[in-house]
Design a protein around this motif. Structure first.
Motif, PDB file in Angstrom:
ATOM      1  N   PRO A 141       0.896  -1.559  -0.289  1.00 51.73           N
ATOM      2  CA  PRO A 141      -0.282   0.072   0.057  1.00 51.73           C
ATOM      3  C   PRO A 141       0.650   1.415  -0.201  1.00 51.73           C
ATOM      4  CG  PRO A 141      -0.643  -1.364   1.461  1.00 51.73           C
ATOM      5  CD  PRO A 141       0.054  -1.699   1.233  1.00 51.73           C
ATOM      6  N   VAL A 142       0.999   1.827  -0.936  1.00 53.92           N
ATOM      7  CA  VAL A 142       1.225   3.382  -1.229  1.00 53.92           C
ATOM      8  C   VAL A 142       0.160   4.426  -0.554  1.00 53.92           C
ATOM      9  CG1 VAL A 142       2.464   4.547  -2.238  1.00 53.92           C
ATOM     10  CG2 VAL A 142       2.770   2.771  -2.408  1.00 53.92           C
ATOM     11  N   VAL A 143       0.516   5.292  -0.172  1.00 56.77           N
ATOM     12  CA  VAL A 143      -0.191   6.390   0.773  1.00 56.77           C
ATOM     13  C   VAL A 143       1.144   7.795   0.189  1.00 56.77           C
ATOM     14  CG1 VAL A 143      -1.893   6.157   2.348  1.00 56.77           C
ATOM     15  CG2 VAL A 143       0.308   6.996   3.140  1.00 56.77           C
ATOM     16  N   GLY A 144      -0.016   8.938   0.400  1.00 51.44           N
ATOM     17  CA  GLY A 144       0.596  10.129   0.147  1.00 51.44           C
ATOM     18  C   GLY A 144       0.688  11.524  -0.383  1.00 51.44           C
ATOM     19  N   GLY A 145       1.767  12.253  -1.060  1.00 51.62           N
ATOM     20  CA  GLY A 145       1.289  13.262  -2.614  1.00 51.62           C
ATOM     21  C   GLY A 145       1.807  13.888  -2.529  1.00 51.62           C
ATOM     22  N   THR A 146       1.927  14.737  -3.447  1.00 53.33           N
ATOM     23  CA  THR A 146       2.946  15.773  -4.189  1.00 53.33           C
ATOM     24  C   THR A 146       2.779  16.977  -4.420  1.00 53.33           C
ATOM     25  OG1 THR A 146       1.409  13.582  -6.785  1.00 53.33           O
ATOM     26  CG2 THR A 146       3.644  16.388  -6.811  1.00 53.33           C
ATOM     27  N   GLY A 147       4.240  17.344  -4.445  1.00 50.81           N
ATOM     28  CA  GLY A 147       4.841  18.731  -4.173  1.00 50.81           C
ATOM     29  C   GLY A 147       4.104  19.541  -4.477  1.00 50.81           C
ATOM     30  N   ALA A 148       3.808  20.886  -3.828  1.00 52.62           N
ATOM     31  CA  ALA A 148       3.240  21.747  -5.125  1.00 52.62           C
ATOM     32  C   ALA A 148       4.282  23.012  -4.679  1.00 52.62           C
ATOM     33  CB  ALA A 148       2.142  21.844  -4.557  1.00 52.62           C
ATOM     34  N   ASP A 149       3.668  24.418  -4.858  1.00 52.36           N
ATOM     35  CA  ASP A 149       3.779  25.731  -4.130  1.00 52.36           C
ATOM     36  C   ASP A 149       2.440  26.667  -4.451  1.00 52.36           C
ATOM     37  OD1 ASP A 149       3.769  26.970  -7.355  1.00 52.36           O
ATOM     38  OD2 ASP A 149       6.469  26.571  -7.587  1.00 52.36           O
ATOM     39  N   ALA A 150       3.456  27.948  -3.998  1.00 54.74           N
ATOM     40  CA  ALA A 150       2.058  28.614  -4.054  1.00 54.74           C
ATOM     41  C   ALA A 150       1.930  29.178  -6.089  1.00 54.74           C
ATOM     42  CB  ALA A 150       1.787  30.222  -3.274  1.00 54.74           C
ATOM     43  N   GLY A 151       2.240  29.400  -6.812  1.00 59.48           N
ATOM     44  CA  GLY A 151       1.771  29.723  -7.608  1.00 59.48           C
ATOM     45  C   GLY A 151       2.501  29.345  -9.093  1.00 59.48           C
ATOM     46  N   LEU A 152       1.750  28.074  -8.747  1.00 59.76           N
ATOM     47  CA  LEU A 152       2.617  26.836 -10.407  1.00 59.76           C
ATOM     48  C   LEU A 152       4.182  26.873 -10.663  1.00 59.76           C
ATOM     49  CD1 LEU A 152      -1.263  26.049 -10.942  1.00 59.76           C
ATOM     50  CD2 LEU A 152       0.274  24.986  -9.175  1.00 59.76           C
ATOM     51  N   GLU A 153       5.168  27.599  -9.731  1.00 55.47           N
ATOM     52  CA  GLU A 153       5.983  27.621 -10.828  1.00 55.47           C
ATOM     53  C   GLU A 153       7.432  27.060 -10.870  1.00 55.47           C
ATOM     54  OE1 GLU A 153       4.652  32.513  -9.609  1.00 55.47           O
ATOM     55  OE2 GLU A 153       6.336  31.464  -8.513  1.00 55.47           O
ATOM     56  N   GLY A 154       7.200  26.013  -9.914  1.00 54.66           N
ATOM     57  CA  GLY A 154       7.466  25.274 -10.531  1.00 54.66           C
ATOM     58  C   GLY A 154       8.721  24.644  -9.069  1.00 54.66           C
ATOM     59  N   LYS A 155       7.817  25.898  -8.443  1.00 60.11           N
ATOM     60  CA  LYS A 155       9.512  26.274  -6.982  1.00 60.11           C
ATOM     61  C   LYS A 155       8.741  24.678  -6.071  1.00 60.11           C
ATOM     62  CE  LYS A 155       8.830  30.719  -7.135  1.00 60.11           C
ATOM     63  NZ  LYS A 155       9.318  32.375  -6.787  1.00 60.11           N
ATOM     64  N   TRP A 156       8.523  23.730  -6.365  1.00 58.24           N
ATOM     65  CA  TRP A 156       7.993  23.051  -4.592  1.00 58.24           C
ATOM     66  C   TRP A 156       9.004  21.944  -5.236  1.00 58.24           C
ATOM     67  CZ3 TRP A 156       4.586  23.208  -9.832  1.00 58.24           C
ATOM     68  CH2 TRP A 156       5.262  22.715 -10.742  1.00 58.24           C
ATOM     69  N   ARG A 157       9.920  21.259  -3.481  1.00 66.19           N
ATOM     70  CA  ARG A 157      10.218  20.637  -3.335  1.00 66.19           C
ATOM     71  C   ARG A 157       9.761  18.971  -2.688  1.00 66.19           C
ATOM     72  NH1 ARG A 157      15.579  22.807  -3.958  1.00 66.19           N
ATOM     73  NH2 ARG A 157      15.959  24.851  -4.544  1.00 66.19           N
ATOM     74  N   CYS A 158      10.530  18.571  -2.385  1.00 63.45           N
ATOM     75  CA  CYS A 158      11.110  16.802  -1.864  1.00 63.45           C
ATOM     76  C   CYS A 158      11.511  16.922  -0.825  1.00 63.45           C
ATOM     77  CB  CYS A 158       9.995  16.700  -2.409  1.00 63.45           C
ATOM     78  SG  CYS A 158      10.607  14.882  -3.226  1.00 63.45           S
ATOM     79  N   PHE A 159      11.900  16.539  -0.096  1.00 59.41           N
ATOM     80  CA  PHE A 159      13.294  16.569   0.627  1.00 59.41           C
ATOM     81  C   PHE A 159      13.512  15.913   2.304  1.00 59.41           C
ATOM     82  CE2 PHE A 159      11.120  20.320   1.512  1.00 59.41           C
ATOM     83  CZ  PHE A 159      11.626  20.976   3.443  1.00 59.41           C
ATOM     84  N   CYS A 160      14.622  15.297   2.656  1.00 62.28           N
ATOM     85  CA  CYS A 160      14.742  14.021   4.117  1.00 62.28           C
ATOM     86  C   CYS A 160      15.831  14.082   4.653  1.00 62.28           C
ATOM     87  CB  CYS A 160      14.197  12.860   3.187  1.00 62.28           C
ATOM     88  SG  CYS A 160      14.939  12.002   2.177  1.00 62.28           S
ATOM     89  N   GLN A 161      15.642  13.980   5.958  1.00 62.41           N
ATOM     90  CA  GLN A 161      16.868  13.449   6.713  1.00 62.41           C
ATOM     91  C   GLN A 161      16.406  11.958   7.107  1.00 62.41           C
ATOM     92  OE1 GLN A 161      18.753  14.777  10.187  1.00 62.41           O
ATOM     93  NE2 GLN A 161      18.437  12.946  10.744  1.00 62.41           N
TER      94      GLN A 161
END
Length: 354
Positions: free
Chosen positions: A255-275
């Motif tokens: 099973p996979v849950v979660g979502g997709t990165g986004a930004d406020a202006g749909l300008e490609g500024k989205w990020r995903c990051f982690c430790q």
């Protein structure tokens, strides 16, 4: 007196135990001596006692808690994280570090500051999973974001899981876009599962898999779920690769849950990051390229994936749906996020439009 009553009860139950076991083994009769009966009886009592103790432990120590919003008086990311951590500790009544932390934040925050602040606040938390959220954070009490004194809109949300008996392993991977990348993807997942296995309960591990470099079916794999945070364009192939990996290793769909990165202006500024579980910090998005953050979750309690679609009605429109064809002249220079990906023909049917 109590001991005598227990012994008399045991004598009375002995025949029923024998009959029950005999019927289960499809035999006409069965004879059990005292040692056999006491072994069955003690095993049953020990199992019941263990379950009682485990249930009490889970009730007191396994829970989730979230805190949301950018405090108006927060001067930096660390201030905001600490304020949310205080709310979490107050709500949970524990000063322990969570087993896993999921962070959603606005793209206006520096990923490095977010990771370092969460790590400083929860020093014993190895797995930190982060993604940027569209304009703010949607919660059960509404949509939260703060317009700060400098005119920048900031938002921050922390979802914490406290599960001392569970196992978690966060990793960062490149999208499995070609055969070579799929090989690397599968190997990274294998390593993450083996890392997860190190902290899992022994009862969930099949000893025949010990020392193997490739995971195999076992009870731990039956408890496995994956939290995925990707960037636009990475999701479909990643889900396909996860499906294939699950069936190749464990003969099941993970099973996979979660979502997709986004930004406020749909300008490609989205990020995903982690430790990651190994302590390495990884950032994807913008100049860091495409990537996906995955957390392998083997909780000590049953986990039921569900679908949630928080919806905020749109009140402003900046463009209209146009007829099928190439990108209209009025959209020239717009970022791809602002250009509709599916158009309709004159009859109202959807047609692919890139």
């Amino acid at each position: 007196m109590a001991l005598n009553r227990n012994l008399e009860a045991n004598e009375g139950n002995r025949a029923s135990y024998a009959a029950l076991l005999a019927s289960q083994r499809h035999t006409e009769a069965a004879t059990f001596d005292d040692s056999t009966f006491e072994t069955v009886w003690l095993r049953t009592r020990k199992t019941a006692l263990f379950r009682t103790i485990l249930n009490e432990f889970v009730k007191k120590n396994v829970f989730v808690y979230s805190a949301n919003g950018w405090p108006q008086d927060a001067e930096n990311v660390q201030d905001a994280v600490r304020a949310l951590a205080i709310e979490i500790r107050s709500g949970t009544g524990t000063s322990n570090s969570p087993s896993w932390v999921f962070v959603a934040c606005s793209e206006t925050l520096d990923p490095r500051e977010v990771l370092s602040s969460v790590k400083d606040t929860f020093p014993n938390t190895a797995n930190i999973h982060c993604i940027t959220s569209c304009q703010g954070v949607t919660t059960d009490v509404g949509f939260k974001s703060t317009s700060c004194n400098d005119g920048v809109v900031r938002a921050l949300s922390m979802f914490t899981v406290f599960d001392p008996l569970g196992a978690f392993s966060t990793i960062a991977v490149r999208p499995p876009e070609d055969p070579s990348a799929i090989t690397v993807f599968d190997k990274t997942l294998d390593q993450a599962y083996l890392k997860l296995r190190e902290s899992a309960l022994d009862v969930l591990k099949d000893p025949s898999n010990d020392g193997k470099k490739v995971p195999g079916p076992e009870p731990l794999a039956e408890h496995l779920n994956i939290w995925m945070s990707g960037l636009p364009g990475t999701e479909e192939k990643t889900l396909e690769a996860l499906y294939e990996w699950g069936h190749q290793r464990f003969n099941r769909t993970i099973p996979v849950v979660g979502g997709t990165g986004a930004d406020a202006g749909l300008e490609g500024k989205w990020r995903c990051f982690c430790q990651q579980a190994d302590g390495v910090q990884v950032i994807f998005g913008q100049d860091m390229g495409q990537g996906v953050i995955l957390t392998l979750v083997a909780a000590s309690v049953k986990v039921f994936p569900c679908f949630m679609h928080p919806f905020t009605p749109m009140t402003e429109f900046t463009m209209k749906v146009v007829s099928c064809g190439s990108v209209p002249e009025e959209n020239t220079g717009e970022t791809m996020g602002r250009v509709i990906h599916t158009f309709r023909d004159p009859d109202g049917n959807e047609v692919a439009a890139g």
